[in-house]
Write an enzyme that holds these catalytic residues in place. Structure first.
Site, mmCIF file in Angstrom:
data_model
loop_
_atom_site.group_PDB
_atom_site.id
_atom_site.type_symbol
_atom_site.label_atom_id
_atom_site.label_comp_id
_atom_site.label_asym_id
_atom_site.label_seq_id
_atom_site.Cartn_x
_atom_site.Cartn_y
_atom_site.Cartn_z
ATOM 1 N N GLU A 1 -21.782 23.998 -34.222
ATOM 2 C CA GLU A 1 -21.999 24.494 -32.852
ATOM 3 C C GLU A 1 -20.715 24.657 -32.040
ATOM 4 O O GLU A 1 -20.637 24.200 -30.899
ATOM 5 C CB GLU A 1 -22.980 23.569 -32.116
ATOM 6 C CG GLU A 1 -24.302 23.412 -32.853
ATOM 7 C CD GLU A 1 -25.292 22.502 -32.128
ATOM 8 O OE1 GLU A 1 -24.912 21.857 -31.143
ATOM 9 O OE2 GLU A 1 -26.453 22.451 -32.577
ATOM 10 N N GLU B 1 -31.822 24.820 -40.308
ATOM 11 C CA GLU B 1 -32.640 23.927 -39.460
ATOM 12 C C GLU B 1 -33.852 24.688 -38.948
ATOM 13 O O GLU B 1 -34.003 24.914 -37.753
ATOM 14 C CB GLU B 1 -31.800 23.395 -38.294
ATOM 15 C CG GLU B 1 -30.584 22.616 -38.737
ATOM 16 C CD GLU B 1 -29.783 22.016 -37.576
ATOM 17 O OE1 GLU B 1 -30.322 21.888 -36.457
ATOM 18 O OE2 GLU B 1 -28.599 21.682 -37.804
HETATM 19 C C1 XIL Z 1 -31.108 16.381 -33.735
HETATM 20 C C2 XIL Z 1 -31.951 15.332 -34.450
HETATM 21 O O1 XIL Z 1 -33.044 15.951 -35.057
HETATM 22 C C3 XIL Z 1 -32.390 14.300 -33.463
HETATM 23 O O2 XIL Z 1 -33.141 13.288 -34.103
HETATM 24 C C4 XIL Z 1 -31.145 13.715 -32.818
HETATM 25 O O3 XIL Z 1 -31.437 12.793 -31.944
HETATM 26 C C5 XIL Z 1 -30.347 14.821 -32.126
HETATM 27 O O4 XIL Z 1 -30.015 15.779 -33.082
HETATM 28 N N1 XIL Z 1 -28.913 20.923 -34.002
HETATM 29 C C6 XIL Z 1 -28.315 20.093 -34.918
HETATM 30 C C7 XIL Z 1 -28.982 18.841 -35.289
HETATM 31 O O5 XIL Z 1 -27.292 20.457 -35.500
HETATM 32 O O6 XIL Z 1 -28.077 17.824 -35.608
HETATM 33 C C8 XIL Z 1 -29.903 18.364 -34.197
HETATM 34 O O7 XIL Z 1 -30.596 17.241 -34.700
HETATM 35 C C9 XIL Z 1 -30.847 19.452 -33.786
HETATM 36 C C10 XIL Z 1 -30.085 20.621 -33.230
#
Ligand code: XIL
Length: 400
Positions: free
Chosen positions: A190, A306
């Site tokens: 990100e 994701e």
């Molecule tokens: C999220 C997790 O799912 C949560 O449990 C945590 O508290 C915060 O992070 N983008 C990402 C992930 O790259 O690492 C994030 O994961 C969701 C958004």
């Protein structure tokens, strides 16, 4: 923006929702055309998707993916694996690859890999590696350099004099420790945020502030030295919307990757986080195809990293919700899987009740969300069917 599945482009999904939805998104009365004829099966009645669905119930997402040269997997929390033995069996059944949601982050949930600037606690990642090895799951390391999930001490202790050592030492220790055990690393997560107003669209992260624009190249170089075999990934979100912001994000990511490739940074793939929204119509398959083709033309692979579909604004009716969520999975995957450079699809979780969205972006009526392929009783949902059909219908990957 119209949903490509509604006839004549006249009916948006949002409009359908406003108009009383049951009939429209349930679609018993809608005349579907052309490309959407098949979708009718998915939408027609509650049992139709399973009845008409050409997938053997004995199969799994990982097998359907593998038949096309794809790797399917999901994210999961160590705490859930440790508290529910059924979960690992389900992962083993459906997935070839696992991404630990917390364990490789500097700090997340109750997991603290970096208790202090000089120490590491490898308990959680060691355990994840043990689980993946015992169950023959590939592992993705997520994530090494991110503006978020940093420990409390970071902002008071890190500065422009020690940040380079903090970052490179972190990568060397973590990537080095698990060399040969991690299939791929999200090296930088990100880093693009057009709203921060920079010409190069880089995010105002502490890493940028302390190290300048070259921190991304440096992170990849150190990761590559620490494990030359791992697939090294730049991962980012909101790359799909056909909005000015989405356009700016795609442009920012593309030019970052062009720059990295041109200067010889050891980067191998783009990770496309795909946190989709059930009420969002701003997906334009052709724009996405063309963006992915641009990435592929740089010689990079693409991972859908994701994937989930948030149903927080969809109606409470589970049948209706599940159909919309499934249709979004299929719309999205059928577009992105047209790109041969896409080699992997991973959902951000496998079981609805374990989705991060349940606490991060919950429904206002308090009902549990249904964003993932399996429901909270580990049963396959329409979303599972939609993913399975997308795998079934996508072109086979050709590896040279
Ligand atoms: C999220 C997790 O799912 C949560 O449990 C945590 O508290 C915060 O992070 N983008 C990402 C992930 O790259 O690492 C994030 O994961 C969701 C958004």
């Amino acid at each position: 923006m119209t949903h490509r599945c509604f006839p004549n482009g006249l009916l948006t999904r949002r409009k359908a929702l406003r108009l009383g939805l049951g009939a429209l998104v349930g679609a018993k009365g809608v005349a579907y055309t052309g490309a959407c004829a098949q979708r009718q099966n998915l939408f027609s009645t509650k049992n139709a998707p399973i009845r008409n669905f050409p997938v053997n119930e004995d199969t799994s997402l990982k097998e359907l993916a593998a038949a096309k040269g794809l790797v399917y997997g999901a994210a999961g929390l160590l705490r859930d694996f440790d508290s529910n033995s059924r979960l690992i069996d389900t992962f083993v059944k459906e997935c070839s690859i696992l991404t630990p949601e917390w364990s490789f982050k500097w700090a997340a949930g109750n997991s603290l890999l970096r208790p202090s600037p000089t120490s590491f606690d490898f308990t959680a990642p060691d355990r994840i590696v043990e689980i993946s090895e015992a169950n023959n799951l590939l592992l993705r390391g997520h994530t090494l350099v991110w503006h978020s999930s940093l420990p409390d001490w970071f902002m008071s202790e890190a500065n422009r004099y020690n940040a380079e050592h903090l970052m490179t030492n972190h990568i060397q220790r973590v990537v080095g420790r698990y060399a040969g055990k991690i299939y791929s690393w999200d090296v930088v997560n990100e880093a693009i945020e057009p709203d921060d107003g920079r010409n190069n669209k880089l995010r105002n992260s502490p890493w940028l502030e302390f190290l300048g624009t070259d921190y991304i190249d440096l992170a990849f170089r150190v990761a590559s030295e620490s494990n030359p075999q791992a697939l090294l990934v730049y991962n980012d979100y909101d790359l799909y919307p056909d909005t000015p912001k989405g356009e700016a994000k795609r442009a920012g990511v593309l030019s970052l990757l062009e720059h990295l490739v041109a200067q010889g940074t050891p980067i191998h793939a783009l990770g496309v986080q795909s946190h989709l929204k059930g009420d969002d119509l701003s997906f334009n398959p052709n724009k996405m195809r063309s963006f992915l083709a641009d990435i592929a033309s740089l010689g990079l692979k693409i991972l859908i990293t994701e994937l989930d579909v948030n149903d927080r604004y969809l109606p409470a009716d589970i049948e209706v919700r599940d159909r919309i969520v499934a249709s979004i999975y299929e719309d999205y995957l059928s577009a992105v899987l047209d790109e041969q450079a896409v080699i992997s699809v991973q959902t951000w979780g496998l079981i609805d009740s374990q989705s991060w969205l349940q606490s991060f972006l919950p429904r206002f009526d308090g009902l549990p969300l249904r964003p993932l392929p399996l429901d909270s009783n580990f049963n396959r949902k329409l979303a599972w069917n939609a993913i399975a059909r997308s795998f079934n219908q996508c072109p086979e990957r050709i590896y040279e």
